[in-house]
Write an enzyme that holds these catalytic residues in place. Structure first.
Site, PDB file in Angstrom:
ATOM      1  N   ASP A  23       0.665  -1.243   0.202  1.00  0.00           N
ATOM      2  CA  ASP A  23       0.019   0.023   0.013  1.00  0.00           C
ATOM      3  C   ASP A  23       1.236   1.304   0.095  1.00  0.00           C
ATOM      4  OD1 ASP A  23      -2.362   1.363   0.042  1.00  0.00           O
ATOM      5  OD2 ASP A  23      -2.866   1.038   2.475  1.00  0.00           O
ATOM      6  N   ARG A  27      -0.043   7.847  -2.569  1.00  0.00           N
ATOM      7  CA  ARG A  27       0.499   8.849  -1.890  1.00  0.00           C
ATOM      8  C   ARG A  27       2.032   9.066  -2.258  1.00  0.00           C
ATOM      9  NH1 ARG A  27      -0.919   6.090   3.674  1.00  0.00           N
ATOM     10  NH2 ARG A  27      -1.864   4.458   1.862  1.00  0.00           N
ATOM     11  N   TRP A  28       2.831   8.022  -2.608  1.00  0.00           N
ATOM     12  CA  TRP A  28       4.068   8.247  -2.902  1.00  0.00           C
ATOM     13  C   TRP A  28       4.319   9.057  -4.193  1.00  0.00           C
ATOM     14  CZ3 TRP A  28       7.434   7.069  -7.197  1.00  0.00           C
ATOM     15  CH2 TRP A  28       8.675   6.967  -7.016  1.00  0.00           C
ATOM     16  N   ARG A  36      -0.990   9.141  -9.929  1.00  0.00           N
ATOM     17  CA  ARG A  36      -1.053   7.914  -9.148  1.00  0.00           C
ATOM     18  C   ARG A  36      -0.418   6.773  -9.901  1.00  0.00           C
ATOM     19  NH1 ARG A  36      -4.219   7.461  -4.600  1.00  0.00           N
ATOM     20  NH2 ARG A  36      -4.316   5.443  -4.778  1.00  0.00           N
ATOM     21  N   ASN A  71     -11.086  -2.323  -5.278  1.00  0.00           N
ATOM     22  CA  ASN A  71     -10.344  -1.167  -5.868  1.00  0.00           C
ATOM     23  C   ASN A  71     -11.014  -0.949  -7.355  1.00  0.00           C
ATOM     24  OD1 ASN A  71      -7.117  -2.549  -4.771  1.00  0.00           O
ATOM     25  ND2 ASN A  71      -8.275  -0.936  -4.076  1.00  0.00           N
ATOM     26  N   ARG A 197      -4.944  -1.639   8.796  1.00  0.00           N
ATOM     27  CA  ARG A 197      -6.084  -2.796   8.550  1.00  0.00           C
ATOM     28  C   ARG A 197      -5.876  -3.557   7.601  1.00  0.00           C
ATOM     29  NH1 ARG A 197      -7.657   2.761   6.781  1.00  0.00           N
ATOM     30  NH2 ARG A 197      -7.237   2.920   4.657  1.00  0.00           N
ATOM     31  N   SER A 199      -7.919  -4.721   5.267  1.00  0.00           N
ATOM     32  CA  SER A 199      -8.704  -4.450   3.647  1.00  0.00           C
ATOM     33  C   SER A 199      -9.007  -5.740   3.026  1.00  0.00           C
ATOM     34  CB  SER A 199      -7.753  -3.504   2.940  1.00  0.00           C
ATOM     35  OG  SER A 199      -7.653  -2.189   3.759  1.00  0.00           O
TER      36      SER A 199
HETATM   37  C1  IPE Z   1      -5.499  -2.784  -0.132  1.00  0.00           C
HETATM   38  O1  IPE Z   1      -5.342  -1.222  -0.208  1.00  0.00           O
HETATM   39  C2  IPE Z   1      -5.384  -3.400  -1.520  1.00  0.00           C
HETATM   40  C3  IPE Z   1      -4.051  -3.381  -2.154  1.00  0.00           C
HETATM   41  C4  IPE Z   1      -2.932  -3.138  -1.626  1.00  0.00           C
HETATM   42  C5  IPE Z   1      -4.136  -4.209  -3.390  1.00  0.00           C
HETATM   43  P1  IPE Z   1      -6.131  -0.459  -0.574  1.00  0.00           P
HETATM   44  O2  IPE Z   1      -5.485   1.110  -0.364  1.00  0.00           O
HETATM   45  O3  IPE Z   1      -7.035  -0.486  -1.387  1.00  0.00           O
HETATM   46  O4  IPE Z   1      -7.109  -0.214   0.967  1.00  0.00           O
HETATM   47  P2  IPE Z   1      -7.994   0.779   1.725  1.00  0.00           P
HETATM   48  O5  IPE Z   1      -8.931   1.081   0.753  1.00  0.00           O
HETATM   49  O6  IPE Z   1      -6.942   1.852   2.294  1.00  0.00           O
HETATM   50  O7  IPE Z   1      -8.509  -0.223   2.783  1.00  0.00           O
HETATM   51  C1  IPE Z   2      -1.586   0.301  -3.285  1.00  0.00           C
HETATM   52  O1  IPE Z   2      -1.367   1.554  -3.309  1.00  0.00           O
HETATM   53  C2  IPE Z   2      -1.802  -0.198  -4.569  1.00  0.00           C
HETATM   54  C3  IPE Z   2      -3.406  -0.754  -5.029  1.00  0.00           C
HETATM   55  C4  IPE Z   2      -4.510  -0.743  -4.170  1.00  0.00           C
HETATM   56  C5  IPE Z   2      -3.661  -1.033  -6.356  1.00  0.00           C
HETATM   57  P1  IPE Z   2      -2.730   2.553  -3.324  1.00  0.00           P
HETATM   58  O2  IPE Z   2      -3.022   3.030  -4.756  1.00  0.00           O
HETATM   59  O3  IPE Z   2      -3.741   2.312  -2.549  1.00  0.00           O
HETATM   60  O4  IPE Z   2      -2.011   3.787  -2.539  1.00  0.00           O
HETATM   61  P2  IPE Z   2      -2.512   4.894  -1.486  1.00  0.00           P
HETATM   62  O5  IPE Z   2      -2.870   4.074  -0.442  1.00  0.00           O
HETATM   63  O6  IPE Z   2      -3.469   5.680  -2.304  1.00  0.00           O
HETATM   64  O7  IPE Z   2      -1.490   5.865  -1.075  1.00  0.00           O
HETATM   65 MG    MG Z   3      -4.202   2.373  -0.411  1.00  0.00          MG
END
Ligand code: IPE
Ligand code: IPE
Ligand code: MG
Length: 245
Positions: A23, A27-28, A36, A71, A197, A199
């Site tokens: 995860d 944000r990175w 993104r 997602n 969490r 998720s």
């Molecule tokens: C969990 O990350 C799913 C993956 C890393 C693929 P999310 O970013 O989707 O989870 P939430 O929405 O913060 O719970």
């Molecule tokens: C995890 O990174 C990758 C996927 C869920 C596909 P995020 O896309 O959730 O990154 P943040 O949490 O928004 O930073």
């Molecule tokens: Mg995320």
């Protein structure tokens, strides 16, 4: 394939099966003023280093969460970009994965994924099916509740067809219907990016996993950080409900 208790006990005190919620890609990228998807590409590049670190760390099974059943709620641009990235990742990495002795499996519901992607997934599974050095499982369109629901549907069908006696159903039965049926349960679950969490990841399988929630964003996760977490795991006292004599 059922696993024995021995399979679930990691040798030399290290975790035999590590699962990672990768995860923080979004944000990175945002921190760098980039879209993104830039973060998702950087995140995908991280995977190779972590997979390659596994043999030396005694990690035989690595399971990574790439895309959840939730997602799909993201923008069409992000979802389409991720799907393209998965296709590209498989095509680009197949050779290296094969050469490094990595056996790749996918878990999750393939029904909603496009045919081209599913064909690449099937191909990579087949291509690497004789490898045994590291077992890499990629969770793609995966949700723990969805997995349990799909498993239950198949179990119920077996009962309806007379192949399964409902009286015989116990906690060894359902795992045989899960996507992870050939894998041992995870010993350690790591989540990057500071969210504490799970998720919807490996709900059934992680009943006795140890957890590490770390602040590092996934694209910054290195094999050194990975090694530190593996070492820390060795010091944990896993009791599985029992009291030590
Ligand atoms: C969990 O990350 C799913 C993956 C890393 C693929 P999310 O970013 O989707 O989870 P939430 O929405 O913060 O719970
Ligand atoms: C995890 O990174 C990758 C996927 C869920 C596909 P995020 O896309 O959730 O990154 P943040 O949490 O928004 O930073
Ligand atoms: Mg995320």
């Amino acid at each position: 394939m059922a696993t024995t208790d021995q399979d679930k006990t990691p040798g030399n005190n290290g975790p035999r099966h590590v699962a990672i919620i990768m995860d923080g890609n979004g944000r990175w990228a945002t921190m760098r003023g980039r879209p993104r998807l830039f973060g998702h590409h950087a995140g995908a590049r991280r995977v190779r280093e972590i997979v390659e670190a596994c043999p030396d760390l005694g990690v035989k099974y690595l399971t990574i969460f790439a895309f959840s059943t939730e997602n799909w709620k993201r923008t069409q641009v992000e979802v389409a970009g991720l799907m393209m990235l998965f296709r590209r990742y498989i095509s680009k990495e197949a050779k290296a994965l094969l050469a490094k002795g990595v056996r790749v499996r996918f878990i999750g519901d393939r029904v909603r994924l496009d045919d081209k992607l599913v064909a690449l997934m099937d191909e990579l599974e087949l291509l690497t099916s004789h490898n045994d050095k590291v077992h890499l499982t990629i969770a793609l369109n995966y949700g723990g509740r969805d997995e349990v629901a799909r498993a239950t549907k198949r179990l119920a069908q077996d009962v309806a067809d007379g192949r399964l006696d409902p009286a015989s159903v116990d906690e060894e039965t359902l795992p045989k219907y899960l996507d992870t049926c050939v894998l041992p349960d995870p010993d350690l679950v790591i989540r990057t990016s500071g969210e504490a969490r799970i998720s919807n990841f490996l709900l059934w399988q992680s009943a006795y996993a140890e957890y590490e929630f770390i602040d590092t964003l996934w694209p910054d996760f290195t094999s050194e950080i990975f090694a530190d977490l593996i070492e820390k795991f060795g010091a944990r006292d896993r009791r599985f409900g029992a009291v030590k004599a």
